[in-house]
Write a protein that holds these residues in place. Sequence first.
Motif, PDB file in Angstrom:
ATOM      1  N   GLU A   1       0.821  -1.200   0.000  1.00  0.00           N
ATOM      2  CA  GLU A   1       0.000   0.000   0.000  1.00  0.00           C
ATOM      3  C   GLU A   1       0.870   1.272   0.000  1.00  0.00           C
ATOM      4  O   GLU A   1       2.031   1.237   0.409  1.00  0.00           O
ATOM      5  N   ALA A   2       0.296   2.371  -0.474  1.00  0.00           N
ATOM      6  CA  ALA A   2       0.955   3.675  -0.348  1.00  0.00           C
ATOM      7  C   ALA A   2       0.020   4.592   0.415  1.00  0.00           C
ATOM      8  O   ALA A   2      -1.089   4.852  -0.028  1.00  0.00           O
ATOM      9  N   VAL A   3       0.474   5.053   1.590  1.00  0.00           N
ATOM     10  CA  VAL A   3      -0.397   5.837   2.465  1.00  0.00           C
ATOM     11  C   VAL A   3       0.229   7.202   2.708  1.00  0.00           C
ATOM     12  O   VAL A   3       1.437   7.309   2.940  1.00  0.00           O
ATOM     13  N   GLY A   4      -0.577   8.239   2.645  1.00  0.00           N
ATOM     14  CA  GLY A   4      -0.085   9.580   2.918  1.00  0.00           C
ATOM     15  C   GLY A   4      -0.468  10.018   4.318  1.00  0.00           C
ATOM     16  O   GLY A   4      -1.531   9.643   4.819  1.00  0.00           O
ATOM     17  N   ILE A   5       0.405  10.787   4.952  1.00  0.00           N
ATOM     18  CA  ILE A   5       0.072  11.326   6.268  1.00  0.00           C
ATOM     19  C   ILE A   5       0.085  12.849   6.195  1.00  0.00           C
ATOM     20  O   ILE A   5       1.041  13.445   5.697  1.00  0.00           O
ATOM     21  N   LEU A   6      -0.967  13.431   6.692  1.00  0.00           N
ATOM     22  CA  LEU A   6      -1.156  14.867   6.615  1.00  0.00           C
ATOM     23  C   LEU A   6      -1.401  15.389   8.028  1.00  0.00           C
ATOM     24  O   LEU A   6      -1.942  14.688   8.872  1.00  0.00           O
TER      25      LEU A   6
ATOM     26  N   ILE B   1       0.545  18.792  -1.287  1.00  0.00           N
ATOM     27  CA  ILE B   1      -0.581  17.880  -1.401  1.00  0.00           C
ATOM     28  C   ILE B   1      -0.761  17.280  -2.792  1.00  0.00           C
ATOM     29  O   ILE B   1      -1.029  16.093  -2.926  1.00  0.00           O
ATOM     30  N   HIS B   2      -0.500  18.075  -3.844  1.00  0.00           N
ATOM     31  CA  HIS B   2      -0.714  17.489  -5.183  1.00  0.00           C
ATOM     32  C   HIS B   2       0.257  16.338  -5.449  1.00  0.00           C
ATOM     33  O   HIS B   2      -0.085  15.366  -6.110  1.00  0.00           O
ATOM     34  N   ALA B   3       1.465  16.428  -4.904  1.00  0.00           N
ATOM     35  CA  ALA B   3       2.434  15.339  -5.063  1.00  0.00           C
ATOM     36  C   ALA B   3       1.934  14.099  -4.317  1.00  0.00           C
ATOM     37  O   ALA B   3       1.954  12.980  -4.843  1.00  0.00           O
TER      38      ALA B   3
ATOM     39  N   GLU C   1      -9.324  11.570  -2.064  1.00  0.00           N
ATOM     40  CA  GLU C   1     -10.228  12.601  -2.559  1.00  0.00           C
ATOM     41  C   GLU C   1     -11.260  13.039  -1.514  1.00  0.00           C
ATOM     42  O   GLU C   1     -11.456  14.228  -1.291  1.00  0.00           O
ATOM     43  N   THR C   2     -11.893  12.056  -0.865  1.00  0.00           N
ATOM     44  CA  THR C   2     -12.907  12.417   0.130  1.00  0.00           C
ATOM     45  C   THR C   2     -12.281  12.968   1.394  1.00  0.00           C
ATOM     46  O   THR C   2     -12.780  13.936   1.978  1.00  0.00           O
ATOM     47  N   THR C   3     -11.171  12.366   1.819  1.00  0.00           N
ATOM     48  CA  THR C   3     -10.553  12.793   3.076  1.00  0.00           C
ATOM     49  C   THR C   3     -10.090  14.237   3.002  1.00  0.00           C
ATOM     50  O   THR C   3     -10.263  15.009   3.948  1.00  0.00           O
ATOM     51  N   ILE C   4      -9.508  14.586   1.872  1.00  0.00           N
ATOM     52  CA  ILE C   4      -8.964  15.934   1.759  1.00  0.00           C
ATOM     53  C   ILE C   4     -10.082  16.981   1.815  1.00  0.00           C
ATOM     54  O   ILE C   4      -9.852  18.126   2.201  1.00  0.00           O
ATOM     55  N   LYS C   5     -11.297  16.563   1.425  1.00  0.00           N
ATOM     56  CA  LYS C   5     -12.422  17.511   1.443  1.00  0.00           C
ATOM     57  C   LYS C   5     -13.202  17.465   2.748  1.00  0.00           C
ATOM     58  O   LYS C   5     -14.159  18.207   2.930  1.00  0.00           O
ATOM     59  N   SER C   6     -12.784  16.573   3.657  1.00  0.00           N
ATOM     60  CA  SER C   6     -13.558  16.422   4.889  1.00  0.00           C
ATOM     61  C   SER C   6     -13.458  17.659   5.772  1.00  0.00           C
ATOM     62  O   SER C   6     -12.513  18.448   5.676  1.00  0.00           O
ATOM     63  N   ASP C   7     -14.426  17.826   6.629  1.00  0.00           N
ATOM     64  CA  ASP C   7     -14.465  18.990   7.505  1.00  0.00           C
ATOM     65  C   ASP C   7     -13.246  19.056   8.408  1.00  0.00           C
ATOM     66  O   ASP C   7     -12.695  20.131   8.667  1.00  0.00           O
ATOM     67  N   ALA C   8     -12.828  17.896   8.888  1.00  0.00           N
ATOM     68  CA  ALA C   8     -11.694  17.852   9.815  1.00  0.00           C
ATOM     69  C   ALA C   8     -10.464  18.468   9.167  1.00  0.00           C
ATOM     70  O   ALA C   8      -9.747  19.261   9.786  1.00  0.00           O
ATOM     71  N   VAL C   9     -10.219  18.134   7.908  1.00  0.00           N
ATOM     72  CA  VAL C   9      -9.047  18.662   7.215  1.00  0.00           C
ATOM     73  C   VAL C   9      -9.209  20.146   6.951  1.00  0.00           C
ATOM     74  O   VAL C   9      -8.279  20.943   7.163  1.00  0.00           O
ATOM     75  N   LYS C  10     -10.407  20.537   6.513  1.00  0.00           N
ATOM     76  CA  LYS C  10     -10.647  21.960   6.242  1.00  0.00           C
ATOM     77  C   LYS C  10     -10.377  22.794   7.485  1.00  0.00           C
ATOM     78  O   LYS C  10      -9.788  23.870   7.431  1.00  0.00           O
ATOM     79  N   GLU C  11     -10.805  22.267   8.604  1.00  0.00           N
ATOM     80  CA  GLU C  11     -10.637  22.978   9.865  1.00  0.00           C
ATOM     81  C   GLU C  11      -9.159  23.236  10.182  1.00  0.00           C
ATOM     82  O   GLU C  11      -8.767  24.326  10.559  1.00  0.00           O
TER      83      GLU C  11
END
Lengths: 244, 315
Positions: free
Chosen positions: A31-36, A198-200, A223-233
């Motif tokens: 798997e390839a997982v990103g951490i933000l 983020i685009h990378a 795609e969904t996670t990046i648009k989630s409220d938690a991230v926006k906050e």
Amino acid sequence: MSSLLSVNNLSKAFGAVRVADDLCFDIAEGEAVGILGPNGAGKTSLFNLITGALKSDSGTIYYRQADITKHSAQKRCRNGIARSFQIPQPFNGMTVFENCLVAATQAGGMSGSKAEQFVVEVLDDTGLLDKSNIKSGSLTLLDRKRLEMSRALATKPSLLLLDEIAGGLTEAECGELIDSIKRVRASGTTIIWIEHVIHALMAVVERLIVIDFGRMIAEGDPETTIKSDAVKEIYLGVDGGEAA
Amino acid sequence: MLVVLFLVAAPWWAGRAELRLLGEIYLYLSLACLWNLMAGYAGMVSVGQQAYVGFGGYMLFALTMFVGLPPIAAIGVSAVLAAALAVPIASLIFRLNGAYFAIGTWVIAEVFRLTFAQVNALGGGSGTSLPVSIVKSLASSRSGRESLSYFLAIGAMILVFVSIYFFLRSKRGLALTAIRDNETAASGLGVNIWRTKLEVYVVTAALTAAIGGLIFLQKLRISPDAAFSVNDWTAFVIFIVVIGGIGTLEGPIIGTILFFLLRETLADYGSAYLMILGLVAILVMIKAPRGVWGWIAQKYDIELLPMRYRVQLDK
Ligand SMILES: Nc1ncnc2c1ncn2[C@@H]1O[C@H](COP(=O)(O)OP(=O)(O)O)[C@@H](O)[C@H]1O
Ligand SMILES: [Mg+2]
């Protein structure tokens, strides 16, 4: 898919600062997982906990179904966990080539011309080959970051942890880096990548984990996670691509 | 290479005093190379290597006098004994860090000194001389003995230097150099720091004991104060390595030459000599913190002894 890495209820605090707060997640083989997460969220500390550079206060880490929570950094690396340091830690007195040779001969378990050949291949892939004979102490920051990744790759890792390696790259360089990471991925290596560019990150990973104050606050497909409220906050007031 | 051949042939062109001085230079250079390997590469700053110099010296006397070994065999055996002794000592002092490690090594050396001073058969606190019969067993004539002890000294120096060179060029040496530069990164890349340091400590102990044996084979007389002298076997050695350039292969050579130049020219000034040594050390540390060789290497970007792995870049 079986899980390669399994982090269970992992916690760590420096005094009052919690860098890992009851973290639980699995990483599947291949798997390839990103951490933000914002600065100071505990991302680098999480890598330190996974590689054994830091001891956890509680919780367990399983790798290939074995409990490695008490294993030393050196043993974990020999078993295939390699990382790049966010703040490059080159062996300053040694050349770029020698830096990677340490990785190939120690954790990689190779020797002689086989190790040397492998290092040449790695450096060719990461674009550092023409700087092989330069002392790593005199590299630019960008090349030091490349060296971090080369050195990690030279250990022939099964699990590669990348800590902010795309910052400051030009468009073209970033494209090369993405290609290079995709090749590593295609060869079967599992990747966890901490990145603010983020685009990378989105070009490579198939899952995102978002961390703040040591806690996982969101997880799922990019795609969904990046648009989630938690991230926006978290990134409120910070413009889209780059967080400071 | 030519220089080495020229030096090996010294017994045919040099006088007795020069031969003795050269022999002493080689043994000091060997001690400096060994200390540099420990401190400069493995980061173990010991101020107690006189423990092994003295142990080697005393073992030479004990094994020849009481076991009847020929001197050269006795030196070999004492190196092995020193290695065996170094393992438990390492497991003790490796628990200490930085300054505490240094103090630990010094305490161990003091324990060695006090222990050997208790052995009456070896002359207790006042020491003893090597019996004439054993001295004669080396070579019957005096000049024969002097040549032999010269060859042993230069042989030991070459052995020490070449072993260190090949060790540093090997996989393990690479790991050791990595530890020198960055311990965190090294352990993160699978380097076993503890084991690597232990290997260096033990091998250094063995070779230091062998050099100690040769030093006292030249002197023919031993006492606890001479054998375990922190001045002679550690302070001067550190001076050599630090002014020459710590953590480089060339440094100890430059340092040894400088040290003996100073010592020979200042020999008549008594205690002023020590003060001048101290001043030189301070000056070098301020002007060239990486020693004379470090300064030269940086300024002209040269390397006398090619240590690096080079990649042929064919494009
Ligand atoms: N060794 C340490 N000792 C004390 N505090 C630390 C240490 N390492 C990290 N921290 C603190 O832990 C927090 C998380 O740091 P880090 O994991 O580097 O965050 P990130 O990589 O997400 O930016 C920060 O507040 C940092 O100052
Ligand atoms: Mg970080």
